[in-house]
Design an enzyme around this catalytic site. Structure first.
Site, short mmCIF file in Angstrom:
data_model
loop_
_atom_site.label_atom_id
_atom_site.label_comp_id
_atom_site.label_asym_id
_atom_site.label_seq_id
_atom_site.Cartn_x
_atom_site.Cartn_y
_atom_site.Cartn_z
N ALA A 193 -11.33 -58.21 -66.95
CA ALA A 193 -12.72 -57.80 -67.05
C ALA A 193 -13.57 -58.88 -67.69
O ALA A 193 -13.06 -59.74 -68.43
CB ALA A 193 -12.83 -56.51 -67.86
N GLY B 138 -8.55 -55.49 -66.02
CA GLY B 138 -9.28 -54.85 -64.93
C GLY B 138 -8.88 -55.36 -63.56
O GLY B 138 -8.96 -54.63 -62.58
N GLU C 77 -5.94 -53.37 -62.67
CA GLU C 77 -6.38 -52.00 -62.40
C GLU C 77 -7.01 -51.90 -61.01
O GLU C 77 -6.81 -50.90 -60.30
CB GLU C 77 -7.35 -51.55 -63.49
CG GLU C 77 -6.66 -51.34 -64.83
CD GLU C 77 -7.62 -51.02 -65.96
OE1 GLU C 77 -7.48 -49.96 -66.58
OE2 GLU C 77 -8.53 -51.85 -66.22
N GLU D 93 -5.01 -55.52 -72.81
CA GLU D 93 -6.16 -55.05 -73.58
C GLU D 93 -5.87 -54.82 -75.07
O GLU D 93 -6.74 -55.00 -75.92
CB GLU D 93 -6.70 -53.75 -72.96
CG GLU D 93 -7.48 -53.94 -71.67
CD GLU D 93 -6.58 -53.98 -70.44
OE1 GLU D 93 -7.12 -53.94 -69.32
OE2 GLU D 93 -5.34 -54.04 -70.60
#
Length: 257
Positions: free
Chosen positions: A62, A108, A111, A131
């Site tokens: 991310a 991310g 994901e 994370e």
């Protein structure tokens, strides 16, 4: 679009993420993923999607810089929910979506890849959810999807240690389908995607829908849904064509009817 582009060939939309240097997953990319789904969902020329990253990475995670302007827990919850909604749409999309992962799919980025129906990787790719290293947890469905692929214990190991696994390990753990060399990944992925695109779009949609029951419902709910879908698909023109082509020992020509 600013970050995503695609071209269609032989029923496959080849979608490229281009946000150098790391294809960091931003709000913009998530919005454009949703826009691509809008554009191709009812396009009969597109039967399969392949998602890959330009440059060195699939997506290295991310965009942390976007977090700096968010101050309240409610805003972070809204941010996570928005990403989750798009990824849930991707997971239940009525056309097969395949991620071709090279370099890294982290945070991310992983994901996003886990929301696709299939994942092909390079042997040396790095896949992980780091994370906790930042004092955070995955927020785009990672805590729920990763255990479904690798089991709770291995998912805990990946998240708690923040250490990524290789593409080869991802195949062994059940997180990825197949591993290829760096040079052949996209070529092999597109080859498989084009073979899938020759299948009946009606049957593909029904298979995707019934597979969702295996993830989210009981076995008995799943087989009931399977029986209903089987009956619906069996009376289509595509099914008749497939059976006739099998009898005549030729390739079927599916029309989506």
């Amino acid at each position: 679009m600013e970050f995503l582009s695609w071209k269609v060939e032989d029923g496959v939309a080849n979608v490229t993420i281009a946000r150098p240097p790391a294809n960091a997953l931003s709000r913009g990319i998530i919005a454009e993923v949703n826009a691509v789904l809008d554009a191709v969902e009812h396009d009969d020329a597109v039967r399969v999607l392949v998602l890959h990253g330009e440059g060195r990475f699939f997506s290295a995670g991310a965009d942390i810089k976007e977090f700096t302007g968010v101050e309240s827990g409610e805003e972070f919850t809204k941010l996570a929910s928005n990403g989750q909604q798009v990824f849930e749409r991707l997971e239940s999309f009525p056309k097969p979506v395949i991620a071709a992962i090279h370099g890294a799919a982290l945070g991310g980025g992983l994901e996003l890849a886990m929301s696709c129906h299939m994942r092909f990787v390079t042997e040396s790719a790095k896949l992980g959810l780091p994370e906790l290293q930042l004092g955070l947890i995955p927020g785009f469905g990672g805590t729920q999807r990763l255990p479904r692929y690798v089991g709770v214990a291995k998912a805990a190991e990946m998240m708690f240690t923040s250490e990524p696994i290789s593409g080869t390990e991802a195949v062994q753990w059940g997180l990825a389908n197949r591993a290829f060399s760096e040079e052949t990944l996209l070529e092999e992925t597109l080859k498989i995607a084009k073979s899938i695109a020759k299948k009946s779009p009606i049957a593909l949609k029904a298979a995707i829908q019934t597979l969702q029951y295996a993830k989210h419902a009981s076995f008995y709910e799943g087989i009931e849904a399977e029986a209903k879908s089987f009956g619906t698909v069996f009376v289509t023109e595509d099914a008749k064509e497939g059976i006739q082509a099998f009898i005549e020992k030729r390739e079927p020509m599916f029309t989506g009817r």
